[in-house]
Write an enzyme that holds these catalytic residues in place. Sequence first.
Site, mmCIF file in Angstrom:
data_model
loop_
_atom_site.group_PDB
_atom_site.id
_atom_site.type_symbol
_atom_site.label_atom_id
_atom_site.label_comp_id
_atom_site.label_asym_id
_atom_site.label_seq_id
_atom_site.Cartn_x
_atom_site.Cartn_y
_atom_site.Cartn_z
ATOM 1 N N ASN A 41 -9.721 1.306 9.062
ATOM 2 C CA ASN A 41 -8.991 1.376 10.649
ATOM 3 C C ASN A 41 -10.257 1.933 11.346
ATOM 4 O OD1 ASN A 41 -5.364 1.679 10.723
ATOM 5 N ND2 ASN A 41 -7.599 0.785 12.778
ATOM 6 N N SER A 42 -9.423 2.944 11.799
ATOM 7 C CA SER A 42 -9.790 4.160 12.642
ATOM 8 C C SER A 42 -11.674 3.825 13.773
ATOM 9 C CB SER A 42 -9.610 5.611 12.326
ATOM 10 O OG SER A 42 -8.914 6.113 12.443
ATOM 11 N N ALA A 82 -9.673 5.309 4.163
ATOM 12 C CA ALA A 82 -9.094 6.769 4.334
ATOM 13 C C ALA A 82 -10.974 7.198 4.390
ATOM 14 C CB ALA A 82 -8.486 7.513 4.066
ATOM 15 N N GLY A 83 -11.342 8.025 5.923
ATOM 16 C CA GLY A 83 -12.833 8.746 6.305
ATOM 17 C C GLY A 83 -13.826 8.479 6.562
ATOM 18 N N GLY A 101 -8.716 9.099 9.146
ATOM 19 C CA GLY A 101 -9.039 8.913 10.467
ATOM 20 C C GLY A 101 -10.061 10.645 10.296
ATOM 21 N N LYS A 155 0.122 -0.639 0.200
ATOM 22 C CA LYS A 155 -0.072 0.418 -0.382
ATOM 23 C C LYS A 155 0.991 1.211 -0.303
ATOM 24 C CE LYS A 155 -3.086 2.409 2.296
ATOM 25 N NZ LYS A 155 -3.963 3.153 3.585
#
Length: 274
Positions: free
Chosen positions: A220-221, A198-199, A172, A111
Amino acid sequence: MVLTHSSPDLLTIGKRNFHSRLFAGTGKYPSLKVMQESLRSSGCEMVTVAVRRVQTMASGHAGLIEAIDWSKIWMLPNTAGCATAEEAIRVARLGRELAKLAGQEDNKFVKLEVIPDSRYLLPDPFGTLEAAEQLVKEGFEVLPYINADPLLAKRLEEVGCATVMPLGSPIGSGQGLRNAANISLIIENARVPVVVDAGIGVPSEAAQALEMGADAVLVNSAIALAGDPITMAEAMRWAIQAGRQAYRSGRLPERAAASPSSPTTGIIAEAKTK
């Protein structure tokens, strides 16, 4: 499209097939135990690993490699923390060695992240393209993290990247798909898998990405920082499956006017006049 329960729906990246369309991160969890249970609950088959953080034994990363069963989960080394193309290329090579140590001798996935911006964590398009070109030459399967830029996405595809990974909103941030219009353009024109990265903050946003036609999402977050990461991971799992099924089924076309779902002939009032 007519679907049956036996219809195969594998995601192919490079030469590898995946059943799950949820890629998970390994950072920010309250403990390795919670991470392990969350990954299991998510049903994911590929996880990202920040090579530099594992190397330096950063907080939350000590023992990470030993905590995951790499015979069941594919490693996606990432170049997080790299501000230049040169750094990213070097860390990608280290990531390939890390995958080998985990028993994945044929793993050439990376990645690619080139992020000089420490405040908003927005990727550098020029550095990303430069690093991607070199890594493709070296035989890597490159999964580049990019702004939702349709022209850059197409260029990265042309140089041989295995996917493109446009951001929904900053890493995040939990702002969801702020770049939905551009992501749709990328999906429409791509000949490689599109992974929204992301986001994403809640399962409905993950489902939305799949409904739009994205091939997968990386989360992830939203899982790791949830009040209950294990349950949130399961929620993401089902949302992504629902979004994918909705996309494959074909949505109802939007209309400017209403369209009644009941017959407009043979109604009671009409019968009384006869």
